[in-house]
Every structure is written in C-alpha cells, then in structure tokens.
Design a protein around this motif. Structure first.
Motif, PDB file in Angstrom:
ATOM      1  N   SER A 164       9.030  54.610  31.102  1.00  0.00           N
ATOM      2  CA  SER A 164       7.888  54.673  32.017  1.00  0.00           C
ATOM      3  C   SER A 164       7.950  56.005  32.756  1.00  0.00           C
ATOM      4  O   SER A 164       8.989  56.344  33.338  1.00  0.00           O
ATOM      5  N   LEU A 165       6.854  56.751  32.726  1.00  0.00           N
ATOM      6  CA  LEU A 165       6.818  58.061  33.368  1.00  0.00           C
ATOM      7  C   LEU A 165       5.938  58.027  34.608  1.00  0.00           C
ATOM      8  O   LEU A 165       4.846  57.444  34.585  1.00  0.00           O
ATOM      9  N   MET A 166       6.438  58.633  35.679  1.00  0.00           N
ATOM     10  CA  MET A 166       5.680  58.725  36.924  1.00  0.00           C
ATOM     11  C   MET A 166       5.519  60.176  37.326  1.00  0.00           C
ATOM     12  O   MET A 166       6.424  61.001  37.114  1.00  0.00           O
ATOM     13  N   GLY A 167       4.377  60.496  37.917  1.00  0.00           N
ATOM     14  CA  GLY A 167       4.095  61.855  38.339  1.00  0.00           C
ATOM     15  C   GLY A 167       4.789  62.202  39.636  1.00  0.00           C
ATOM     16  O   GLY A 167       5.458  61.367  40.259  1.00  0.00           O
ATOM     17  N   LEU A 168       4.621  63.435  40.085  1.00  0.00           N
ATOM     18  CA  LEU A 168       5.276  63.899  41.299  1.00  0.00           C
ATOM     19  C   LEU A 168       4.801  63.144  42.534  1.00  0.00           C
ATOM     20  O   LEU A 168       5.545  63.025  43.504  1.00  0.00           O
ATOM     21  N   ASP A 169       3.581  62.627  42.518  1.00  0.00           N
ATOM     22  CA  ASP A 169       3.071  61.860  43.662  1.00  0.00           C
ATOM     23  C   ASP A 169       3.147  60.354  43.420  1.00  0.00           C
ATOM     24  O   ASP A 169       2.547  59.576  44.152  1.00  0.00           O
ATOM     25  N   GLY A 170       3.895  59.957  42.396  1.00  0.00           N
ATOM     26  CA  GLY A 170       4.118  58.533  42.148  1.00  0.00           C
ATOM     27  C   GLY A 170       3.122  57.877  41.224  1.00  0.00           C
ATOM     28  O   GLY A 170       3.247  56.673  40.950  1.00  0.00           O
ATOM     29  N   GLN A 171       2.143  58.627  40.710  1.00  0.00           N
ATOM     30  CA  GLN A 171       1.144  58.009  39.840  1.00  0.00           C
ATOM     31  C   GLN A 171       1.756  57.616  38.498  1.00  0.00           C
ATOM     32  O   GLN A 171       2.686  58.265  38.015  1.00  0.00           O
ATOM     33  N   ASN A 172       1.231  56.565  37.914  1.00  0.00           N
ATOM     34  CA  ASN A 172       1.720  56.075  36.616  1.00  0.00           C
ATOM     35  C   ASN A 172       1.155  56.957  35.505  1.00  0.00           C
ATOM     36  O   ASN A 172      -0.054  57.078  35.341  1.00  0.00           O
ATOM     37  N   LEU A 173       2.045  57.560  34.731  1.00  0.00           N
ATOM     38  CA  LEU A 173       1.616  58.432  33.640  1.00  0.00           C
ATOM     39  C   LEU A 173       1.653  57.734  32.285  1.00  0.00           C
ATOM     40  O   LEU A 173       1.269  58.322  31.274  1.00  0.00           O
ATOM     41  N   GLY A 174       2.123  56.498  32.266  1.00  0.00           N
ATOM     42  CA  GLY A 174       2.119  55.738  31.023  1.00  0.00           C
ATOM     43  C   GLY A 174       3.509  55.349  30.561  1.00  0.00           C
ATOM     44  O   GLY A 174       4.529  55.756  31.131  1.00  0.00           O
ATOM     45  N   GLN A 175       3.531  54.504  29.518  1.00  0.00           N
ATOM     46  CA  GLN A 175       4.777  54.058  28.911  1.00  0.00           C
ATOM     47  C   GLN A 175       4.875  54.608  27.493  1.00  0.00           C
ATOM     48  O   GLN A 175       3.871  54.696  26.776  1.00  0.00           O
ATOM     49  N   PHE A 176       6.104  54.960  27.094  1.00  0.00           N
ATOM     50  CA  PHE A 176       6.315  55.642  25.821  1.00  0.00           C
ATOM     51  C   PHE A 176       7.557  55.096  25.133  1.00  0.00           C
ATOM     52  O   PHE A 176       8.528  54.710  25.775  1.00  0.00           O
ATOM     53  N   GLN A 177       7.505  55.097  23.813  1.00  0.00           N
ATOM     54  CA  GLN A 177       8.642  54.610  23.040  1.00  0.00           C
ATOM     55  C   GLN A 177       9.743  55.654  22.913  1.00  0.00           C
ATOM     56  O   GLN A 177      10.883  55.308  22.608  1.00  0.00           O
ATOM     57  N   GLY A 178       9.382  56.895  23.115  1.00  0.00           N
ATOM     58  CA  GLY A 178      10.378  57.955  23.048  1.00  0.00           C
ATOM     59  C   GLY A 178      10.015  59.092  23.979  1.00  0.00           C
ATOM     60  O   GLY A 178       8.853  59.247  24.364  1.00  0.00           O
ATOM     61  N   VAL A 179      11.024  59.877  24.352  1.00  0.00           N
ATOM     62  CA  VAL A 179      10.817  61.012  25.250  1.00  0.00           C
ATOM     63  C   VAL A 179      11.578  62.226  24.714  1.00  0.00           C
ATOM     64  O   VAL A 179      12.719  62.110  24.263  1.00  0.00           O
ATOM     65  N   VAL A 180      10.920  63.363  24.765  1.00  0.00           N
ATOM     66  CA  VAL A 180      11.564  64.646  24.479  1.00  0.00           C
ATOM     67  C   VAL A 180      11.433  65.507  25.728  1.00  0.00           C
ATOM     68  O   VAL A 180      10.334  65.666  26.256  1.00  0.00           O
ATOM     69  N   ALA A 181      12.542  66.035  26.222  1.00  0.00           N
ATOM     70  CA  ALA A 181      12.519  66.917  27.384  1.00  0.00           C
ATOM     71  C   ALA A 181      12.971  68.308  26.975  1.00  0.00           C
ATOM     72  O   ALA A 181      13.979  68.459  26.282  1.00  0.00           O
ATOM     73  N   SER A 182      12.220  69.330  27.398  1.00  0.00           N
ATOM     74  CA  SER A 182      12.607  70.715  27.102  1.00  0.00           C
ATOM     75  C   SER A 182      13.023  71.445  28.368  1.00  0.00           C
ATOM     76  O   SER A 182      13.130  72.669  28.365  1.00  0.00           O
ATOM     77  N   ASP A 183      13.272  70.690  29.440  1.00  0.00           N
ATOM     78  CA  ASP A 183      13.689  71.276  30.717  1.00  0.00           C
ATOM     79  C   ASP A 183      15.166  71.004  30.942  1.00  0.00           C
ATOM     80  O   ASP A 183      15.573  69.848  31.095  1.00  0.00           O
ATOM     81  N   LYS A 184      15.968  72.053  30.975  1.00  0.00           N
ATOM     82  CA  LYS A 184      17.412  71.878  31.161  1.00  0.00           C
ATOM     83  C   LYS A 184      17.762  71.371  32.552  1.00  0.00           C
ATOM     84  O   LYS A 184      18.894  70.959  32.806  1.00  0.00           O
ATOM     85  N   ASN A 185      16.803  71.396  33.490  1.00  0.00           N
ATOM     86  CA  ASN A 185      17.062  70.929  34.847  1.00  0.00           C
ATOM     87  C   ASN A 185      16.728  69.454  35.046  1.00  0.00           C
ATOM     88  O   ASN A 185      16.764  68.962  36.161  1.00  0.00           O
ATOM     89  N   ILE A 186      16.446  68.732  33.952  1.00  0.00           N
ATOM     90  CA  ILE A 186      15.940  67.370  34.084  1.00  0.00           C
ATOM     91  C   ILE A 186      16.932  66.429  34.765  1.00  0.00           C
ATOM     92  O   ILE A 186      16.552  65.472  35.431  1.00  0.00           O
TER      93      ILE A 186
END
Length: 375
Positions: A164-186
């Motif tokens: 489940s992904l949430m935005g910076l202000d807490g909004q629901n961005l949706g649910q996903f079966q997989g995630v890829v992150a390209s940010d080393k600061n995650i």
C-alpha cells in the motif's frame, strides 16, 4: 499472465529535497515490465524523469531560452543487453553517437593531452536531450506516469500480500503486487537528516536490504552552465577532463551534441569532488542559496579562465548542485539489484552495479527480470 491483476509501482524520489532519481534504472525497468504485460505506475516527486540525465531549461534576462544537459554528459556501452536496448533507442531516434574530439587538459603544463585516446570509446547521448530516453520509456503502452507525486510511505499488508502506497500528505496512492524503488535513500537515515521525515520504507520490513542501503557514500558535484555568443575557437576539443585542478574536473560543449540548437555555444563544467565537499561543509545539505550558487559560478568560471585558454565572457552563467546523485560505491555488483522475493520488492540503480549510466540500465533490466518471474 493477467495484465490487470499484476500491478507494479516504480518509485523514484520521495521528496523534493533530493535530486529526481527516476533515472534510466526505473524507466528501463518500467518499460520492460510493461512489455511483459505487467501494469506499471510510476511515482516521482519531480516534474519529470531523468535523475542526473535530466535536462535543464534556463531563460536569460532577455527572455532567451537555453537548454543544458547539466548532469551526465554522455554514456558508453559494454554490456550486451544494454547494447540491444541502445540499438533499439538509436533506431527510434532517441539516441545518437556524440562523435567529436575529446581530450584532457593539464592545468600545470597548460596543454591538452591525449586527444585521440580520449575519443576511442563511443559516447552516446539522448536526442534532443539526455532525458529523451527516459521520457519515451515512461510514455510507453502499459506505463502510467505520475510526476509531482512523492511517495511518503510504503506499507506491507501481510494479510492481503500487497503493498500500500501513501503520498507525502497521507493520500492513498493505491495497492500494488510489487514495488521497484530507484531511490537509494528509501530506507536511509540520510532521508531523515535532510527532510526531517521518516524514510518511505520501514527498514524493519527489509532488514537485509536496509543494512546495504544504510550509508551509501555519494559524490557531490557542482555544475556550471554557461553560454557564449561566439564559439570558443581556442579549445580543440568538444569535451575534456581537467587534471591538476582543485576546482574543475570536466568541461564539455553541450551544443555540439547531435540534435542540439546551435544558435549559441553552450558549455557545462563540473567541479571536483573536493571543491564540492568544501562548499557543502560551509553551507550544509540544505538547498543552496542564490548567493552560494553565484559564488560557485564565479569560482568555476574563473578556474576555466585561469587555464590560459582564450575564453570570452559568457552572456549566461548559472550553477547547479548535485548533492547525492552520483553514488560512490556499488552494493550489489553480482546480483545487479536488491531483491526481496517474498514481498516482491526490488531496489535498483547505478549504486547497485556501477556508478554510471550503463550501471543504472543493467540494474533496471535485472529488477524487471526479478519482478517478471513472479507471474
């Protein structure tokens, strides 16, 4: 494969405090996944993709628009899988070889060195800008791109076996079966040090990954964008390394690249790591002030003038700081990406393979392969 059910989120930078991180790695991964029938949604806090492949648009006081590749000036290729992609991009007009003379300039002898040797490796650029490839990949069928949307939190829903992904202000961005992150600061504490917020990914969810991502060293750099009314005819190359300088490391004629406007001669200079570290030690990691950037611009240009080359005064001059875009190490050279199979989470980027554009592409290919094998 059910292309509707299999949804993957590709996450770039989660904060405007960091450089945009959806570079080749995330864009390549998204494109390959979409071609394999996986529905992909890209989230990036910046206005567009590119990371250090971004293109900078500037407007002079007279209203004249100038465009610069102010990050990576080019990329080279040695990997077979990357060659296949580059040939395809070349056939689509997204990539061209930058076939010019390159060399090195010694600030002690004030002479150019090894011009022929420096140009032996083929150098490729995006057309009409370095970010052209990323933009095209983010617009392919099956890829939905949401720029200006930072991910503030990634939650693993154990019962649903979903992210489940949430935005910076807490909004629901949706649910996903997989995630890829390209940010080393995650999952990095550096995210908290810079933003005051917790990292988007709870390190307790992926302890093995968190250890590797905790403290990736970064190489800072200041870039100077300058434009001249007339060509710098005293310089015999279109790009050169600067040796024996404490301030400059690289200079290139940006307007000499294929597909660029030639209405003015535009150059991009890169500082040395030591110079950038010295400035950051004084100012901190906060966004540099206009006064700081003006000071940097003057010092970098003064160093170019001190080479003894006939350098005229530019009609435009502006500096940019790359604080963390250039990684200083590789953390998954063999695996090519970080992978958590049980949670279908991949982390990719040049910091995994090698600190260059080809490394980012290789890592993106690896991450797409991992996710594609799940279905």
């Amino acid at each position: 494969m059910n292309s509707v059910a299999n949804k993957v989120a590709v996450v770039g930078s989660g904060s405007e405090h960091f450089e945009p991180t959806l570079s080749f790695s995330g864009a390549v991964c998204a494109s390959i996944l979409a071609r394999n029938g996986v529905s992909v949604t890209i989230f990036e806090s910046a206005r567009g993709p590119g990371g250090r492949m971004s293109q900078r648009r500037e407007v002079t006081e007279e209203g004249r628009e100038l465009v610069f590749d102010h990050g990576a000036p080019y990329f080279s290729v040695s990997n077979a899988e990357v060659w296949d992609l580059v040939r395809e991009w070349e056939s689509r007009g997204l990539v061209a070889e930058w076939d010019e003379n390159f060399g090195a300039f010694d600030c002690i002898s004030h002479k150019f060195l090894g011009i022929q040797q420096e140009g032996l490796t083929k150098k490729y650029v995006g057309v009409p800008g370095m970010n052209a490839i990323c933009r095209a990949l983010c617009q392919e069928t099956g890829v939905e791109s949401k720029f200006g949307v930072g991910v503030g939190r990634l939650e693993w829903l154990e019962d649903e076996n979903l992210w489940s992904l949430m935005g910076l202000d807490g909004q629901n961005l949706g649910q996903f079966q997989g995630v890829v992150a390209s940010d080393k600061n995650i999952v990095s504490p550096r995210f908290t040090n810079v933003t005051g917020r917790a990292p988007p990914l709870d390190m307790n969810l992926v302890p093995g990954m968190a250890v590797k991502l905790q403290d990736i060293p970064v190489i800072p750099c200041f870039a100077l964008m300058i434009a001249f009314a007339e060509p710098l005819s005293a310089i015999p190359t279109k790009g050169f390394r600067v040796v024996n300088s404490e301030v400059l490391s690289w200079a290139a004629c940006d307007s000499s690249k294929p597909g660029r406007s030639a209405t003015s001669e535009r150059w991009v200079l890169h500082s040395t790591v030591e110079y950038a570290n010295g400035i950051i030690a004084q100012t901190g990691l906060v966004k540099p002030s206009e006064a700081t950037l003006k000071k940097v611009a003057e010092e970098l240009f003064h160093e170019l003038q001190s080479t003894g080359l006939d350098i005229s005064q530019p009609f435009f001059k502006r500096a940019h700081r790359w604080g963390s875009a250039f990684p200083g190490t590789s953390i998954a050279r063999e695996e090519k990406c970080l992978w958590e199979k049980n949670k279908r989470l991949a982390i990719c980027g040049d910091f995994c393979v090698s600190p260059n554009i080809e490394g980012a592409i290789v890592s993106g290919i690896a991450a797409a392969s991992k996710l594609s094998s799940c279905w």
